[in-house]
Enzyme design. Structure first.
Site, short mmCIF file in Angstrom:
data_model
loop_
_atom_site.label_atom_id
_atom_site.label_comp_id
_atom_site.label_asym_id
_atom_site.label_seq_id
_atom_site.Cartn_x
_atom_site.Cartn_y
_atom_site.Cartn_z
N HIS A 66 7.53 8.86 2.82
CA HIS A 66 6.69 9.76 3.61
C HIS A 66 5.59 10.42 2.78
O HIS A 66 5.77 10.76 1.61
CB HIS A 66 7.55 10.86 4.27
CG HIS A 66 8.17 11.79 3.28
ND1 HIS A 66 7.55 12.94 2.83
CD2 HIS A 66 9.36 11.74 2.63
CE1 HIS A 66 8.32 13.57 1.96
NE2 HIS A 66 9.43 12.86 1.82
N HIS A 87 -1.62 -2.34 -5.48
CA HIS A 87 -0.62 -3.37 -5.28
C HIS A 87 0.74 -2.81 -5.66
O HIS A 87 0.95 -2.45 -6.82
CB HIS A 87 -0.93 -4.61 -6.12
CG HIS A 87 0.01 -5.75 -5.89
ND1 HIS A 87 -0.24 -7.01 -6.37
CD2 HIS A 87 1.19 -5.85 -5.24
CE1 HIS A 87 0.74 -7.83 -6.03
NE2 HIS A 87 1.64 -7.13 -5.35
#
Length: 205
Positions: free
Chosen positions: A134, A143
């Protein structure tokens, strides 16, 4: 049948194409700057280079840059972005919260989780089985490698690479162009441009 251009005929491109076909896309057209020397990748034909992709944009429903190197991927996105509609690819076996934000040109692969109020910039890769908890904020071209895990409220700068199986503690900030080695455990903030490895992660000497 929706047609997708994939720029980058590589191993990463294969996985992007497979994820696209598992979702809403019906036709894949590969483009690569090694064309015409490179004419095939797996079951797909390579039909042109970047120039041909830009020429074909009127017959395409979307495009994605499937190049693993973060800097190169972002540069190619800037090159084609004005002429071709860039799209994101989310594998149907990924879990992405309705409250998460995924930037254009990003990919989220099978088994990955992007939780509520996480935000991904343009051209990000959330690789197989990676988790973004979250309120994370990922810059453009990040990446996150296979099986890597980011705790909540992690901030990741542009073009940073987080290696296979690495973990980043809740609330940590990583600067731009950081490289986190495979299996590393990041427990404190990392400034831009650093390469860190180990448990806990430390700057590589």
């Amino acid at each position: 049948m929706k047609s997708l251009a994939v720029l980058g005929a590589s191993g990463h491109g294969k996985v992007v194409a497979d994820a696209a076909l598992a979702g809403a896309w019906g036709e894949i057209r590969f483009y690569d700057d090694a064309w015409p020397t490179l004419k095939h990748i797996g079951p797909w034909s390579v039909v042109g280079a970047t120039k041909e992709l830009l020429q074909d944009c009127g017959s395409l429903d979307g495009a994605i840059v499937a190049i693993g190197d973060n800097k190169t991927r972002l540069a190619k996105m800037r090159q084609i972005g004005l002429g071709v509609p860039l799209v994101s690819i989310i594998h149907p076996a990924a879990v992405v919260s309705r409250y998460a934000s995924i930037g254009k040109g990003s990919v989220v692969f099978a088994g990955a989780v992007v939780n509520a109020f996480a935000s991904l910039g343009m051209g990000c890769i959330v690789n197989t089985g990676a988790t973004i908890d979250h309120d994370c904020n990922l810059g453009d071209g990040v990446h996150v490698g296979p099986g890597a895990n980011l705790g909540g409220q992690v901030v990741v700068g542009a073009a940073t690479w987080i290696g296979i199986g690495a973990s980043v503690r809740h609330g940590v900030s990583l600067g731009d162009h950081v490289v986190v080695g495979a299996g590393a455990a990041v427990v404190g903030d990392i400034v831009a441009g650093q390469i860190v490895v180990g448990v806990p992660a430390r700057q590589q000497r």
